[in-house]
Motif scaffolding. Structure first.
Motif, PDB file in Angstrom:
ATOM      1  N   LEU A  28       0.831  -1.208   0.000  1.00 62.52           N
ATOM      2  CA  LEU A  28       0.000   0.000   0.000  1.00 62.52           C
ATOM      3  C   LEU A  28       0.867   1.261   0.000  1.00 62.52           C
ATOM      4  CD1 LEU A  28      -2.883   1.091   0.094  1.00 62.52           C
ATOM      5  CD2 LEU A  28      -2.702   1.094   2.571  1.00 62.52           C
ATOM      6  N   ILE A  29       1.940   1.288   0.779  1.00 64.05           N
ATOM      7  CA  ILE A  29       2.846   2.438   0.815  1.00 64.05           C
ATOM      8  C   ILE A  29       3.509   2.629  -0.542  1.00 64.05           C
ATOM      9  CG2 ILE A  29       5.038   3.265   1.781  1.00 64.05           C
ATOM     10  CD1 ILE A  29       4.087   2.079   4.465  1.00 64.05           C
ATOM     11  N   PHE A  30       3.944   1.535  -1.186  1.00 60.29           N
ATOM     12  CA  PHE A  30       4.562   1.654  -2.504  1.00 60.29           C
ATOM     13  C   PHE A  30       3.586   2.227  -3.525  1.00 60.29           C
ATOM     14  CE2 PHE A  30       5.562  -0.037  -6.708  1.00 60.29           C
ATOM     15  CZ  PHE A  30       6.825   0.503  -6.877  1.00 60.29           C
ATOM     16  N   VAL A  31       2.340   1.773  -3.498  1.00 55.41           N
ATOM     17  CA  VAL A  31       1.330   2.269  -4.440  1.00 55.41           C
ATOM     18  C   VAL A  31       1.099   3.763  -4.228  1.00 55.41           C
ATOM     19  CG1 VAL A  31      -1.129   2.129  -5.055  1.00 55.41           C
ATOM     20  CG2 VAL A  31       0.209   0.035  -4.785  1.00 55.41           C
ATOM     21  N   VAL A  32       1.017   4.195  -2.990  1.00 56.67           N
ATOM     22  CA  VAL A  32       0.808   5.616  -2.690  1.00 56.67           C
ATOM     23  C   VAL A  32       2.001   6.441  -3.182  1.00 56.67           C
ATOM     24  CG1 VAL A  32       0.643   7.293  -0.799  1.00 56.67           C
ATOM     25  CG2 VAL A  32      -0.777   5.241  -0.776  1.00 56.67           C
ATOM     26  N   PHE A  33       3.229   5.971  -2.915  1.00 63.57           N
ATOM     27  CA  PHE A  33       4.418   6.678  -3.397  1.00 63.57           C
ATOM     28  C   PHE A  33       4.424   6.759  -4.914  1.00 63.57           C
ATOM     29  CE2 PHE A  33       6.382   6.369   0.778  1.00 63.57           C
ATOM     30  CZ  PHE A  33       7.108   7.542   0.820  1.00 63.57           C
ATOM     31  N   TYR A  34       4.023   5.701  -5.576  1.00 64.74           N
ATOM     32  CA  TYR A  34       4.026   5.706  -7.030  1.00 64.74           C
ATOM     33  C   TYR A  34       3.102   6.789  -7.574  1.00 64.74           C
ATOM     34  CZ  TYR A  34       3.407   4.310 -11.856  1.00 64.74           C
ATOM     35  OH  TYR A  34       3.341   4.322 -13.222  1.00 64.74           O
ATOM     36  N   PHE A  35       1.880   6.854  -7.066  1.00 61.00           N
ATOM     37  CA  PHE A  35       0.914   7.813  -7.604  1.00 61.00           C
ATOM     38  C   PHE A  35       1.150   9.246  -7.131  1.00 61.00           C
ATOM     39  CE2 PHE A  35      -1.542   3.956  -8.520  1.00 61.00           C
ATOM     40  CZ  PHE A  35      -1.849   4.215  -9.835  1.00 61.00           C
ATOM     41  N   LEU A  36       1.764   9.440  -5.972  1.00 59.94           N
ATOM     42  CA  LEU A  36       1.979  10.800  -5.477  1.00 59.94           C
ATOM     43  C   LEU A  36       3.340  11.376  -5.842  1.00 59.94           C
ATOM     44  CD1 LEU A  36       0.390  10.662  -1.920  1.00 59.94           C
ATOM     45  CD2 LEU A  36      -0.569  11.610  -4.013  1.00 59.94           C
ATOM     46  N   LEU A  37       4.362  10.530  -6.050  1.00 60.76           N
ATOM     47  CA  LEU A  37       5.707  11.050  -6.294  1.00 60.76           C
ATOM     48  C   LEU A  37       6.282  10.632  -7.643  1.00 60.76           C
ATOM     49  CD1 LEU A  37       7.225  10.440  -2.756  1.00 60.76           C
ATOM     50  CD2 LEU A  37       6.409  12.577  -3.705  1.00 60.76           C
ATOM     51  N   ILE A  38       6.309   9.358  -7.911  1.00 61.84           N
ATOM     52  CA  ILE A  38       7.018   8.854  -9.084  1.00 61.84           C
ATOM     53  C   ILE A  38       6.302   9.220 -10.377  1.00 61.84           C
ATOM     54  CG2 ILE A  38       7.856   6.763 -10.226  1.00 61.84           C
ATOM     55  CD1 ILE A  38       8.129   5.555  -7.382  1.00 61.84           C
ATOM     56  N   ARG A  39       5.032   8.951 -10.473  1.00 64.84           N
ATOM     57  CA  ARG A  39       4.285   9.205 -11.707  1.00 64.84           C
ATOM     58  C   ARG A  39       4.263  10.688 -12.108  1.00 64.84           C
ATOM     59  NH1 ARG A  39      -1.871   8.325 -12.861  1.00 64.84           N
ATOM     60  NH2 ARG A  39      -1.832   8.152 -15.111  1.00 64.84           N
TER      61      ARG A  39
END
Length: 122
Positions: A28-39
């Motif tokens: 869940l933390i990885f998914v949140v980081f992906y959509f808020l920071l990486i993408r």
């Protein structure tokens, strides 16, 4: 007598759901980081690459250092940018921060700064 100080280790029962629940917060933390920071960062980088590749002679730009100028020449990796009347710089394409609306740069009306006179000593 050894059981007095060392407790017996019992194997966990074969409950596979417990291990999935333990990993779920990490996923869940990885998914949140992906959509808020990486993408969003990847999207900005793509827009910057497109902007740099679409530069043409006459475009008004701002460099990462804050220099405002007009593109006068384009090479593979470098641009010739006029930053003042009769002053041109050769800069890397990646040093372009953004394009400015046409009419932002006006070298004809820019005059050198005048020095202020200091007040007479008292």
């Amino acid at each position: 007598m050894t059981d007095l100080f060392i407790s017996n280790a019992w194997a966990q029962s074969g409950d596979a759901g417990g291990s999935l629940i333990g990993i779920l917060p990490m996923i869940l933390i990885f998914v949140v980081f992906y959509f808020l920071l990486i993408r969003p960062q990847q999207k900005r980088a793509k827009q910057h690459r497109e902007m740099i590749s679409s530069l043409e002679v006459g475009d008004e730009i701002v460099t990462n250092g804050g220099a405002l100028g007009i593109v006068r020449g384009i090479d593979d990796d470098f641009l010739t940018v006029q930053v003042a009347s009769e002053v041109e710089l050769k800069i890397q394409r990646n040093a372009i921060a953004q394009m400015m609306p046409m009419g932002t740069v006006d070298f004809k009306h820019s005059a050198p700064a005048k020095k202020k006179k200091s007040p007479p000593p008292d």
